[in-house]
Design a protein around this motif. Structure first.
Motif, PDB file in Angstrom:
ATOM      1  N   LEU A  62       0.828  -1.206   0.000  1.00 54.75           N
ATOM      2  CA  LEU A  62       0.000   0.000   0.000  1.00 54.75           C
ATOM      3  C   LEU A  62       0.864   1.258   0.000  1.00 54.75           C
ATOM      4  CD1 LEU A  62      -2.797   1.268   0.122  1.00 54.75           C
ATOM      5  CD2 LEU A  62      -2.679   1.078   2.624  1.00 54.75           C
ATOM      6  N   ALA A  63       1.948   1.266   0.799  1.00 56.11           N
ATOM      7  CA  ALA A  63       2.839   2.426   0.846  1.00 56.11           C
ATOM      8  C   ALA A  63       3.506   2.660  -0.501  1.00 56.11           C
ATOM      9  CB  ALA A  63       3.893   2.216   1.936  1.00 56.11           C
ATOM     10  N   ALA A  64       3.918   1.564  -1.176  1.00 54.55           N
ATOM     11  CA  ALA A  64       4.554   1.711  -2.486  1.00 54.55           C
ATOM     12  C   ALA A  64       3.569   2.296  -3.498  1.00 54.55           C
ATOM     13  CB  ALA A  64       5.080   0.350  -2.954  1.00 54.55           C
TER      14      ALA A  64
ATOM     15  N   LEU B 185       3.946   5.849  -5.312  1.00 53.48           N
ATOM     16  CA  LEU B 185       4.000   5.905  -6.769  1.00 53.48           C
ATOM     17  C   LEU B 185       3.227   7.117  -7.300  1.00 53.48           C
ATOM     18  CD1 LEU B 185       4.876   4.522  -9.395  1.00 53.48           C
ATOM     19  CD2 LEU B 185       2.772   3.149  -9.263  1.00 53.48           C
ATOM     20  N   LEU B 186       2.234   7.562  -6.531  1.00 52.44           N
ATOM     21  CA  LEU B 186       1.463   8.733  -6.964  1.00 52.44           C
ATOM     22  C   LEU B 186       2.307  10.010  -6.954  1.00 52.44           C
ATOM     23  CD1 LEU B 186      -1.888   8.025  -5.041  1.00 52.44           C
ATOM     24  CD2 LEU B 186      -1.345   7.537  -7.435  1.00 52.44           C
ATOM     25  N   GLY B 187       3.383  10.028  -6.146  1.00 53.69           N
ATOM     26  CA  GLY B 187       4.228  11.230  -6.075  1.00 53.69           C
ATOM     27  C   GLY B 187       5.461  11.165  -6.937  1.00 53.69           C
ATOM     28  N   VAL B 188       5.605  10.116  -7.751  1.00 51.16           N
ATOM     29  CA  VAL B 188       6.786  10.007  -8.616  1.00 51.16           C
ATOM     30  C   VAL B 188       6.501  10.763  -9.920  1.00 51.16           C
ATOM     31  CG1 VAL B 188       8.261   8.427  -9.889  1.00 51.16           C
ATOM     32  CG2 VAL B 188       7.402   7.789  -7.614  1.00 51.16           C
ATOM     33  N   ALA B 189       7.516  11.544 -10.308  1.00 51.27           N
ATOM     34  CA  ALA B 189       7.396  12.312 -11.553  1.00 51.27           C
ATOM     35  C   ALA B 189       8.743  12.358 -12.246  1.00 51.27           C
ATOM     36  CB  ALA B 189       6.907  13.727 -11.250  1.00 51.27           C
ATOM     37  N   GLU B 190       8.741  12.818 -13.497  1.00 54.14           N
ATOM     38  CA  GLU B 190       9.978  12.917 -14.265  1.00 54.14           C
ATOM     39  C   GLU B 190      10.442  14.373 -14.220  1.00 54.14           C
ATOM     40  OE1 GLU B 190      12.610  13.731 -17.502  1.00 54.14           O
ATOM     41  OE2 GLU B 190      10.534  14.467 -17.423  1.00 54.14           O
TER      42      GLU B 190
ATOM     43  N   LEU C 216       2.546  11.590   1.202  1.00 59.22           N
ATOM     44  CA  LEU C 216       3.983  11.302   1.117  1.00 59.22           C
ATOM     45  C   LEU C 216       4.670  11.603   2.432  1.00 59.22           C
ATOM     46  CD1 LEU C 216       4.870  12.649  -2.464  1.00 59.22           C
ATOM     47  CD2 LEU C 216       4.471  10.286  -1.733  1.00 59.22           C
ATOM     48  N   ARG C 217       4.263  12.682   3.108  1.00 55.82           N
ATOM     49  CA  ARG C 217       4.892  13.004   4.393  1.00 55.82           C
ATOM     50  C   ARG C 217       4.564  11.935   5.438  1.00 55.82           C
ATOM     51  NH1 ARG C 217       3.705  18.359   2.749  1.00 55.82           N
ATOM     52  NH2 ARG C 217       1.693  18.324   3.858  1.00 55.82           N
TER      53      ARG C 217
END
Length: 461
Positions: free
Chosen positions: A50-52, A56-61, A78-79
C-alpha cells in the motif's frame, strides 16, 4: 530406557504420557509460532504494498530522471509515508535516484527482484517490497522498506510465553497423569493383593470387580474364572487323593488282616493255601489299580501315542460281544448289535478294545435283569459315532457331569460292596482314550429311556 523399565508401571505411564504430550505441545507451539510470524509478515507486506502504491502517486519525471515531486497529487500522504516507511526510487541499474524518509541514516539494500523479502542491514532486520515502475517513458524501481523490530518484539514475546507455558503445562499434565494412572491401576493393585492372599488352602477368595467391563474388568473376570478352575482342580485332586488312598487301603487292610489271622496260631497247610489265594486276589486288585492309574496318567500327559490304523467296526464289536455274552446271560441282559456294514474307525485297536470293553461292561453291570444293551453306529464326513444304550437304567442328573472323573462313582454304587462297584476308573480311562484319538465321550440318561454313552471317534477309510 533400561532405567525407565525399572520404574513402577504408574511412573512409567506418567513419563510416557508426559513425553507424548510434550511432543504434541512442542509441535503445536511450532505451528502457532509459524502461523503468527507468517500473519505478521503478511500484514507488513500488505502495508508495504500500500505504501509503495501511494508513493507511486508522487513520482514524476524531472531533469531527465525520476524523482518524488513536491507538486505531486498528495503531498500529505507522502509526508505520512516518510514517517513510517523508507521509500527508495531507483534507476534500472540500481542507483538511488531519490528517497522518501524522515531518517537521516538510511540503510543500504542490494538490488532486489520484484516482490517481498527480509533483508539485513547493519544488523537490523528489514522487510523490503520492490516493484518496477514506468513514468513518462522512463523505467525505474520503487523500493518500500520497514524495520521489523515491532514484529520481532511480538515474536519474542510469543516465544517467552510458549517457553514458560510449555513446562508448566507438562508439569500439570504429569501430576494429572500420575493421579489418573493411579486410579486406573487401582483395580490391578487389588487383583495383585487378592492373588497374593490366595493359597492352596484358601481358594475361595475372588476379586469380585464391580467396575465397568473394560480391559481391567475383563482381566478381573478372567482371574476369577481361573480361580474357579483352580479351585475345582484342587477339589478334584483332593478327592482323587482320598479315593486313591481308600482304594489302596482296602486291599492292603485285607492283606494285613489275613496275615495277622494266619500268623496268630499254627494252622493246617490247607488254611495257609486258602489265605495265600485270597492274598493273591488282593494283590491282583492292587496291580490292576496301579496299572490303571499309570495308564490314565500317561494318557493325560500325552505320553502315550496311539498306533493308528483302520478298524472295521462290525468285526471289532463281534469279538467284543462274544466275550461278554456269558456275563450278559448270567445277568439276564440281552445284547443287540445294530451296526451298518462297511463302517471303519481310525484308531489304536488295543485302546479301542479297552474303551468299548469298559463301556459295554459298565452297561451290562448296571442294566437290571431282563434289560437290553444295544450298540449302534453311524457316520458323517469325518467322524463315527458309536452309541451304547442300556434300558431300564438311569443316572441322576447331578452325577452326569462327573462320571468321567477319576474314582467318581454314583453314591448308590459305593454301597454295593467290594465285588461290584470297581475302582471308578473305567469311564475316566474311556474318556481319556477318546480324547487321545481326537474324539469325545458323552453320556445322556433318562428314567424313561435309559442311559446312552456316545463315543465320537475319527472315521477310517
Amino acid at each position: 530406557m533400561n532405567g525407565l523399565s525399572r520404574l513402577p508401571l504408574r511412573a512409567r505411564l506418567t513419563v510416557w504420557y508426559t513425553l507424548v504430550l510434550g511432543l504434541i505441545l512442542l509441535a503445536f507451539s511450532a505451528f502457532v509460532y509459524a502461523r503468527v510470524r507468517a500473519g505478521l509478515l503478511a500484514q507488513v507486506d500488505a502495508a508495504l504494498t500500500l505504501a509503495a502504491n501511494q508513493a507511486l502517486l508522487g513520482v514524476a519525471e524531472g531533469d531527465g530522471r525520476l524523482t518524488f515531486a513536491e507538486s505531486g497529487r498528495n503531498p500529505q500522504a507522502l509526508r505520512r509515508l516518510s514517517d513510517d516507511f523508507v521509500i527508495f526510487l531507483l534507476s534500472p541499474s540500481g542507483t538511488v535516484l531519490d528517497t522518501l524518509s524522515s531518517d537521516d541514516q538510511l540503510p543500504q539494500f542490494p538490488p532486489q527482484p520484484s516482490g517481498s523479502a527480509t533483508l539485513f542491514a547493519e544488523g537490523d532486520a528489514w522487510r523490503v517490497y520492490s516493484q518496477v515502475i514506468t513514468i513518462a517513458g522512463r523505467e525505474g524501481r520503487l523500493l518500500a522498506a520497514q524495520e521489523l523490530d515491532p514484529v520481532n518484539t511480538t515474536l519474542l514475546s510469543l516465544e517467552g510465553q510458549l517457553l514458560l507455558g510449555l513446562p508448566l503445562a507438562l508439569l500439570l499434565a504429569g501430576l494429572g497423569g500420575y493421579y489418573l494412572a493411579g486410579r486406573a491401576l487401582r483395580p490391578i493393585v487389588h487383583i495383585t493383593r487378592t492373588a497374593q492372599a490366595i493359597t492352596a488352602g484358601n481358594l475361595d477368595r475372588r476379586i469380585a470387580h464391580d467396575g465397568p467391563a473394560d480391559e481391567v474388568g475383563r482381566l478381573a473376570q478372567t482371574v476369577d474364572g481361573m480361580l474357579d478352575r483352580l479351585e475345582a482342580a484342587f477339589a478334584r485332586e483332593r478327592r482323587f487323593t482320598a479315593d486313591a488312598a481308600h482304594e489302596l487301603r482296602t486291599p492292603l487292610t485285607a492283606l494285613k488282616g489275613r496275615l495277622g489271622v494266619t500268623l496268630s496260631r499254627p494252622r493246617p497247610v490247607t488254611d495257609y493255601r486258602a489265605t495265600l489265594i485270597e492274598m493273591e486276589e488282593q494283590v491282583d486288585r492292587l496291580i490292576r489299580l496301579t496299572n490303571d492309574l499309570l495308564f490314565i496318567a500317561r494318557l493325560e500327559q500325552a505320553e502315550f501315542r496311539p498306533r493308528l490304523e483302520d478298524v472295521e467296526v462290525t468285526s471289532l464289536f463281534g469279538s467284543l460281544l462274544d466275550q461278554l455274552r456269558l456275563l450278559a446271560a448270567a445277568r439276564s441282559v440281552a445284547l443287540v448289535e445294530e451296526l451298518p456294514p462297511g463302517l471303519y474307525l481310525r484308531g489304536d485297536i488295543d485302546l479301542l478294545i479297552r474303551l468299548f470293553l469298559n463301556l459295554l461292561d459298565n452297561a451290562i453291570k448296571y442294566t437290571p435283569p431282563e434289560g437290553q444293551v444295544t450298540v449302534r453306529g453311524e457316520k458323517d464326513d469325518r467322524y463315527v459315532t458309536i452309541a451304547i444304550h442300556n434300558t431300564r437304567s438311569s443316572i441322576p442328573a447331578e452325577h452326569l457331569p462327573h462320571l468321567f472323573e477319576r474314582f467318581y462313582r454314583v453314591a448308590d454304587d459305593r454301597t454295593r460292596g467290594e465285588g461290584s462297584g470297581g475302582a471308578g476308573l473305567g469311564l475316566a480311562i474311556a474318556w481319556e482314550i477318546a480324547r487321545a484319538h481326537g474324539g469325545a465321550l458323552t453320556v445322556q440318561s433318562d428314567p424313561q429311556q435309559g442311559t446312552t454313552f456316545r463315543a465320537l471317534l475319527p472315521s477310517g477309510s
